[in-house]
Scaffold this active site. Structure first.
Site, PDB file in Angstrom:
ATOM      1  N   GLU A  88       0.830  -1.289  -0.035  1.00 39.38           N
ATOM      2  CA  GLU A  88       0.215  -0.057  -0.155  1.00 39.38           C
ATOM      3  C   GLU A  88       0.617   1.464  -0.003  1.00 39.38           C
ATOM      4  O   GLU A  88       0.596   2.562   0.284  1.00 39.38           O
ATOM      5  CB  GLU A  88      -0.528   0.230   1.319  1.00 39.38           C
ATOM      6  CG  GLU A  88      -1.755  -1.016   1.061  1.00 39.38           C
ATOM      7  CD  GLU A  88      -2.885  -0.816   2.145  1.00 39.38           C
ATOM      8  OE1 GLU A  88      -3.957  -0.225   2.708  1.00 39.38           O
ATOM      9  OE2 GLU A  88      -2.570  -2.087   2.964  1.00 39.38           O
ATOM     10  N   SER A 118      -6.193  -2.053   1.441  1.00 37.89           N
ATOM     11  CA  SER A 118      -7.319  -1.303   0.403  1.00 37.89           C
ATOM     12  C   SER A 118      -7.362  -2.454  -0.970  1.00 37.89           C
ATOM     13  O   SER A 118      -7.547  -2.511  -1.992  1.00 37.89           O
ATOM     14  CB  SER A 118      -5.809  -0.578   0.043  1.00 37.89           C
ATOM     15  OG  SER A 118      -5.187   0.515  -0.191  1.00 37.89           O
ATOM     16  N   TYR A 120      -9.329   4.452  -6.025  1.00 34.91           N
ATOM     17  CA  TYR A 120      -7.991   4.802  -5.595  1.00 34.91           C
ATOM     18  C   TYR A 120      -7.760   5.513  -7.056  1.00 34.91           C
ATOM     19  O   TYR A 120      -7.290   6.308  -8.083  1.00 34.91           O
ATOM     20  CB  TYR A 120      -6.757   4.663  -5.507  1.00 34.91           C
ATOM     21  CG  TYR A 120      -6.476   3.570  -3.853  1.00 34.91           C
ATOM     22  CD1 TYR A 120      -6.752   4.706  -2.816  1.00 34.91           C
ATOM     23  CD2 TYR A 120      -6.809   2.579  -3.741  1.00 34.91           C
ATOM     24  CE1 TYR A 120      -6.798   4.355  -1.210  1.00 34.91           C
ATOM     25  CE2 TYR A 120      -6.854   1.562  -2.295  1.00 34.91           C
ATOM     26  CZ  TYR A 120      -7.236   3.449  -1.251  1.00 34.91           C
ATOM     27  OH  TYR A 120      -7.171   2.378  -0.347  1.00 34.91           O
ATOM     28  N   ARG A 162     -12.169   2.923  10.587  1.00 37.63           N
ATOM     29  CA  ARG A 162     -13.533   3.000   9.410  1.00 37.63           C
ATOM     30  C   ARG A 162     -13.554   0.909  10.078  1.00 37.63           C
ATOM     31  O   ARG A 162     -12.792   0.264   9.413  1.00 37.63           O
ATOM     32  CB  ARG A 162     -13.034   3.476   7.983  1.00 37.63           C
ATOM     33  CG  ARG A 162     -14.306   3.545   7.119  1.00 37.63           C
ATOM     34  CD  ARG A 162     -13.458   3.902   5.946  1.00 37.63           C
ATOM     35  NE  ARG A 162     -13.341   2.769   5.027  1.00 37.63           N
ATOM     36  CZ  ARG A 162     -12.338   2.556   4.356  1.00 37.63           C
ATOM     37  NH1 ARG A 162     -10.898   3.554   4.095  1.00 37.63           N
ATOM     38  NH2 ARG A 162     -11.803   1.279   3.919  1.00 37.63           N
ATOM     39  N   ASP A 167     -16.234  -1.142   7.216  1.00 36.79           N
ATOM     40  CA  ASP A 167     -16.974  -1.611   5.999  1.00 36.79           C
ATOM     41  C   ASP A 167     -17.909  -3.012   6.192  1.00 36.79           C
ATOM     42  O   ASP A 167     -17.429  -4.215   7.058  1.00 36.79           O
ATOM     43  CB  ASP A 167     -15.836  -2.226   4.969  1.00 36.79           C
ATOM     44  CG  ASP A 167     -15.177  -1.013   4.817  1.00 36.79           C
ATOM     45  OD1 ASP A 167     -15.043   0.207   4.924  1.00 36.79           O
ATOM     46  OD2 ASP A 167     -13.694  -1.207   4.814  1.00 36.79           O
ATOM     47  N   GLU A 221     -14.836  -5.912   7.452  1.00 34.88           N
ATOM     48  CA  GLU A 221     -13.373  -5.465   8.099  1.00 34.88           C
ATOM     49  C   GLU A 221     -13.232  -3.982   8.464  1.00 34.88           C
ATOM     50  O   GLU A 221     -14.509  -2.872   8.817  1.00 34.88           O
ATOM     51  CB  GLU A 221     -12.387  -5.461   7.240  1.00 34.88           C
ATOM     52  CG  GLU A 221     -11.667  -4.464   6.470  1.00 34.88           C
ATOM     53  CD  GLU A 221     -11.363  -4.982   4.862  1.00 34.88           C
ATOM     54  OE1 GLU A 221      -9.931  -4.507   5.233  1.00 34.88           O
ATOM     55  OE2 GLU A 221     -11.471  -5.591   3.851  1.00 34.88           O
ATOM     56  N   ASN A 238     -10.436  -1.048   9.569  1.00 32.13           N
ATOM     57  CA  ASN A 238      -9.253   0.089   9.690  1.00 32.13           C
ATOM     58  C   ASN A 238      -8.959   0.952  10.565  1.00 32.13           C
ATOM     59  O   ASN A 238      -9.423   1.930  10.088  1.00 32.13           O
ATOM     60  CB  ASN A 238      -9.635   0.753   7.727  1.00 32.13           C
ATOM     61  CG  ASN A 238     -10.206  -0.657   6.517  1.00 32.13           C
ATOM     62  OD1 ASN A 238      -9.152  -1.217   5.825  1.00 32.13           O
ATOM     63  ND2 ASN A 238     -11.484  -0.614   6.669  1.00 32.13           N
ATOM     64  N   GLY A 296      -7.297   5.385   4.699  1.00 33.30           N
ATOM     65  CA  GLY A 296      -6.710   6.422   3.477  1.00 33.30           C
ATOM     66  C   GLY A 296      -6.819   7.999   3.889  1.00 33.30           C
ATOM     67  O   GLY A 296      -8.117   8.013   4.916  1.00 33.30           O
TER      68      GLY A 296
END
Length: 305
Positions: free
Chosen positions: A20, A148, A214, A253, A255, A268, A270, A274
């Protein structure tokens, strides 16, 4: 309001050597620009094998971690900073290590009765057929220790799973294979014990993959997320429980997928999300009236060791 002078000298850690790296460079540049613009005495470090020596020599007052993936998000950096007694942003050693491991995270959630897709672990090609027999298709395969969406792929058949396993092996020696959840995808940012407004993700891709995150310009980010108020409240509560179950702190975060029957499934957590121009935590913060600079300052102010 954050007292900028009280933040001291701040090192922003980014880059590193994980898969990443490119995303981390962008996150770190955005964070550093915001801090300098706010008058913070900040500087950047592209983390490499000299990182420990640099930190010992320079002794920053705080560290903003913008290192994604292994070496930055897995507890190893957090352990180094704690041994040096340098306050840092985000989750501690244990939660960082757990959050980076998709299997352990799922096992914790399952033990608490939090919904997450059915799964199997994959470590060899000859295990693929048994997994298809157990879980059916479609499936999604994920390297256990990557973020990611790197190395992820959808499998609609045994042959697809076998091919996906070949790709995942480039990043990890084990992969998590989950039942495919057909429905809407959401992400919920957590900041200092509160859930920010949920974001619904829409992409023409099979799923919200690296390109959709991205690179693509056709990904849609819906905030408000189009859920009825009671369902959005349910989602926020689920994500807070999931975040706290792993032992996370500061910011992060979670998801989530929602199936066609309306049930939510945790994917998951985080612990170092990002912070690029495509990133989700800044979008959620903006929906509450918080600027990117204010978000970065709030995260930095919560640093501890």
């Amino acid at each position: 309001m954050v007292d900028v002078a009280a933040l001291g000298r701040v090192a922003v850690l980014f880059g590193g050597s994980s898969a990443e790296r490119d995303v981390s460079l962008k996150s770190g540049a955005a964070v550093l620009e915001a801090l300098l613009g706010a008058g913070v005495n900040a500087y950047g470090i592209d983390a490499d094998e000299r990182l420990a020596e640099q930190l010992v020599g320079e002794r920053p007052d705080r560290v903003f971690i913008a290192l994604h993936g292994r070496g930055g998000e897995d507890g190893s950096l957090q352990g180094l900073l704690e041994s040096l007694r340098i306050p840092y942003t985000g989750s501690g050693v244990m939660a960082s290590a757990v959050g980076m491991d998709k299997l352990i995270t799922k096992q914790i959630w399952q033990s608490l009765g939090l919904s997450t897709p059915a799964y199997a672990m994959l470590g060899a090609m000859d295990e693929c057929a048994g997994i298809v027999d157990k879980l059916g298709v479609p499936l999604i395969i994920k390297p256990v220790h990557e973020g990611s969406s790197i190395g992820m792929a959808k499998a609609d058949s045994l042959a697809d799973l076998q091919q996906a396993w070949k790709g995942a092996q480039a990043y990890d020696d084990q992969a998590l294979v989950e039942q495919w959840v057909q429905g809407a995808e959401f992400t919920v940012a957590i900041l200092e014990g509160k859930a920010l407004p949920a974001i619904r993700l829409r992409t023409p891709h099979n799923f919200y993959d690296y390109d959709a995150k991205y690179l693509a310009n056709d990904t849609q980010y819906l905030c408000p997320c189009e859920l009825p108020a009671e369902k959005e409240a349910e989602l926020a509560e689920l994500c807070l429980r999931a975040f706290n179950a792993v032992g996370c702190r500061g910011w992060g975060r979670v998801d989530v997928m929602q199936d066609e029957a309306g049930r939510f499934y945790l994917l998951e957590v985080n612990t170092v999300p990002g912070m690029t121009d495509h990133s989700l935590v800044p979008m959620a913060a903006k929906a509450t009236g918080m600027s990117f600079t204010d978000l970065v300052l709030a995260i930095l102010a919560s640093a501890r060791c």
